[in-house]
Structures are given as C-alpha cells and as structure tokens.
Design a protein around this motif. Structure first.
Motif, short mmCIF file in Angstrom:
data_model
loop_
_atom_site.label_atom_id
_atom_site.label_comp_id
_atom_site.label_asym_id
_atom_site.label_seq_id
_atom_site.Cartn_x
_atom_site.Cartn_y
_atom_site.Cartn_z
N MET A 193 0.89 -1.14 0.16
CA MET A 193 -0.01 -0.13 -0.05
C MET A 193 0.68 1.23 0.05
N ALA A 194 0.61 2.28 -0.92
CA ALA A 194 1.60 3.51 -0.91
C ALA A 194 1.37 4.10 0.50
N ALA A 195 2.35 4.88 0.74
CA ALA A 195 2.17 5.65 2.03
C ALA A 195 1.53 7.02 1.79
N VAL A 196 0.85 7.47 2.78
CA VAL A 196 -0.18 8.35 2.46
C VAL A 196 0.47 9.96 2.58
N ILE A 197 0.06 10.51 1.51
CA ILE A 197 0.73 11.72 1.20
C ILE A 197 0.10 12.92 1.83
N PRO A 198 0.73 13.50 2.68
CA PRO A 198 -0.05 14.60 3.57
C PRO A 198 -0.27 15.67 2.79
N ALA A 199 -1.51 16.27 3.23
CA ALA A 199 -1.80 17.47 2.42
C ALA A 199 -0.80 18.66 2.01
N VAL A 200 0.33 19.01 2.95
CA VAL A 200 1.38 19.80 2.72
C VAL A 200 2.65 19.18 3.04
N SER A 201 3.73 19.18 2.23
CA SER A 201 4.95 18.51 2.59
C SER A 201 5.92 19.31 2.23
N ARG A 202 6.99 19.66 3.16
CA ARG A 202 8.12 20.33 2.79
C ARG A 202 9.30 19.31 2.23
N LEU A 203 9.47 19.41 0.92
CA LEU A 203 10.29 18.08 0.43
C LEU A 203 11.93 18.66 0.43
N SER A 204 12.11 19.77 0.53
CA SER A 204 13.36 20.33 0.71
C SER A 204 13.38 21.82 0.91
N SER A 205 14.67 22.55 0.90
CA SER A 205 14.67 24.06 1.40
C SER A 205 14.07 24.75 0.15
N ARG A 206 13.86 24.06 -0.94
CA ARG A 206 13.21 25.11 -2.31
C ARG A 206 11.96 24.62 -2.72
N ILE A 207 11.28 23.51 -1.87
CA ILE A 207 10.18 22.79 -2.53
C ILE A 207 9.15 22.44 -1.35
N ILE A 208 7.97 22.96 -1.67
CA ILE A 208 6.85 22.71 -0.77
C ILE A 208 5.63 21.88 -1.75
N ARG A 209 5.66 20.64 -1.37
CA ARG A 209 4.37 20.04 -2.04
C ARG A 209 3.03 20.05 -1.61
N ILE A 210 2.07 20.66 -2.23
CA ILE A 210 0.57 20.91 -1.97
C ILE A 210 -0.20 19.72 -2.49
N LEU A 211 -0.68 18.82 -1.91
CA LEU A 211 -1.51 18.00 -2.83
C LEU A 211 -3.03 18.46 -2.94
N GLY A 212 -3.32 18.11 -4.30
CA GLY A 212 -4.41 18.61 -4.88
C GLY A 212 -5.97 18.54 -4.25
N CYS A 213 -5.96 17.20 -3.29
CA CYS A 213 -7.32 17.15 -2.75
C CYS A 213 -8.29 16.54 -3.77
N ASN A 214 -8.10 15.73 -4.79
CA ASN A 214 -8.66 15.38 -5.78
C ASN A 214 -8.41 14.12 -6.18
N PRO A 215 -8.71 12.88 -5.09
CA PRO A 215 -8.15 11.77 -5.30
C PRO A 215 -9.14 11.02 -6.34
N GLY A 216 -8.76 9.68 -6.91
CA GLY A 216 -9.67 9.08 -7.79
C GLY A 216 -8.83 8.00 -8.58
N PRO A 217 -9.20 6.99 -9.48
CA PRO A 217 -8.47 6.13 -9.94
C PRO A 217 -7.58 6.51 -10.72
#
Length: 292
Positions: A1-25
């Motif tokens: 099972m894939a690890a859960v992606i948080p709504a907001v993640s700081r991936l590095s000092s240069r990159i913040i990931r924001i999840l689109g909150c649009n799950p689907g197949p």
C-alpha cells in the motif's frame, strides 16, 4: 500500500508539495502541485482540479505562512487535474502571475484551455528562474502532445508530470512519442523524481528503465502473436485474446485500447502494416524481405 501523502509537505529547502485533494482512480491520492523557490517570488507547478476549496485553502495557507508571492504558474499539460485550478488561483491567491503552458499543436490558442486568463507558451529548453530555483523545460509529448517535464538545476530533480508516476504506469495518447520521451528522460539522469501523482521516486533510473522495459515487453508479445499468425489479418481483440489470457474478460476492451497504441507505434516504425477490412482496421506482420 502506498504511503499516505500529507496535504502539505516540505520536500527540501526549495520545494513545498501541496496535494490537490482530488483523489480518484486516475489521480491516485490526488494531483501533486509544487511551490518552488527560496525567495519572496516562487513558481507554482500545476494547480490541481477546478473548484477544490480544500486545496485552495492549503495553498493559500502556505503562501500566507511563507509570506511569498506566486510569480509564475507552470502547467505540465492541459488535463483538467493539472490546469483546472488556474482560474481559481489567478488574481486571488496568485495576484498577477505569468501562466505558462506548452502548445498542444500549431492551432492551439489560449482560449482552448484558459479562456479567462492570459497564457504564455513554453518552449523546449527554456528556463524559468526565481531566487533559489532554475527550472528547465523539456518538451516530452506522448501522454499528451503538450506535456513537459522540468528539471530543477540546483538539485538535479525531475518534475515528471504524468510522464512517470509515483506508482503504477502512465497512460498515453501516442506511444511512439511517449517512448521517445521516456528515453529522453533517461538521458537527463535525475537523482530523484517528483511526479504529478503518487509519492517521490527515490530510484529514478530504475523506475524509468522499468517503464521502458514494460512497454517493450508488451510490444514483443504483440509482434510474436502477429509473426505466429503471419497469414492472418488481426484486430486488437484478436491479439488481446492471445496475449491477455490471464486477464478477466471484462477488462479486455481496456486491454484492446492499450494494444491499439502499440499497433499504431509499430505501424509508424514499418514493422507491421495496417489493412482496412470491411471498414475495420486490421494488422499483419511485414515480412523481413519486404520493401514496404
């Protein structure tokens, strides 16, 4: 099972990931969007689907807490789950950003994708810079004609859009160009991949090679089936019945769609020929001695 992606993640000092909150197949846990840079002005890569209040709030909170301005919005391709949020963000969360996308084809126009926002065209090899981040554009058609991937020059990171996913394999409009794009990405030799969907790919070269090998294996199965039936003219479903014997019958139409992409590619490469029989396309192997 894939690890859960948080709504907001700081991936590095240069990159913040924001999840689109649009799950689907097709979107998995949702579309990954990325805020990139270290200074006040940042780049937002992709924008998720249109009218997703949860995503808009997360993005707004990040922009506010970081005290930054979105100077550029870069869209990897025209699909709604990547470009849809632009109209929600433009003029609100992002006050006056430059919006970038590659042409779909020579007849493309801004009105076709973003009728109410100004649009700038990306070009292969172009660089978009903000403090702490230089993104280089690589046109990688196949998933769509306008698809681009981007390399972050400072960290040798590849933002792969929908060309390579964090889990599973990608769909495509044109397999011939998609395979060329995969080989181009292989040559970029990234140290990590941040995909449009799914988790970060920590073993990028292995992942890219798997994508290429998977498609090559399926192609060889199709060619072998045609060679073994060289006197026949076969359609997609004929081939599915030979190749996908372990696949449940209700999935055969989807398999036939996939096979058709391979047949189109093999026809372009003059390895097989397409024949119209009673208005239906059928395929046959081209003998090695043929000049076709």
């Amino acid at each position: 099972m894939a690890a859960v992606i948080p709504a907001v993640s700081r991936l590095s000092s240069r990159i913040i990931r924001i999840l689109g909150c649009n799950p689907g197949p097709m979107t998995l846990q949702g579309t990954n969007t990325y805020l990139i840079g270290t200074g006040r002005n940042r780049i937002l890569l992709d924008t998720g689907d249109k009218d997703i209040p949860e995503y808009q709030k997360h993005l707004s909170d990040v922009v506010s807490s970081e005290q930054v301005n979105i100077e550029h919005i870069v869209v990897t391709h025209w699909h709604h789950d990547h470009i849809g949020g632009v109209e929600n963000i433009f003029g609100t969360i992002a006050k006056q950003p430059k919006i970038w996308k590659h042409l779909r084809d020579t007849s493309d126009s801004p009105d076709s994708d973003l009728p109410s926002t100004p649009l700038n065209w990306l070009s292969d090899g172009q660089e978009i810079k903000v403090e702490g981040a230089t993104l280089k554009i690589h046109h990688t058609p196949g998933h769509t004609t306008d698809h681009v991937v981007l390399t972050l020059q400072e960290e040798n990171i590849l933002f792969s859009g929908d060309c390579i996913l964090g889990e599973g394999t990608a769909v495509f409009e044109d397999l011939y160009t998609y395979m060329k794009s995969l080989n181009r990405i292989l040559e970029l030799n990234p140290s990590v991949i941040y995909p449009g969907h799914g988790n970060v790919v920590e073993d990028p070269m292995e992942k890219i090679q798997y994508y290429i090998a998977h498609r090559n294996q399926r192609e060889e199965q199709i060619l072998e089936a045609l060679r073994n039936n060289a006197d026949k003219q076969m359609n997609e479903m004929d081939l599915v019945k030979l190749i996908y014997k372990e696949t449940p019958e209700h999935l055969w139409p989807a398999a036939a769609y996939n096979v058709n992409h391979h047949l189109t590619k093999l026809t372009k490469e003059n390895k097989i020929k397409s024949i119209s029989v009673d208005g239906e396309s059928r395929w046959q192997i081209i003998p090695l001695h043929s000049n076709l």
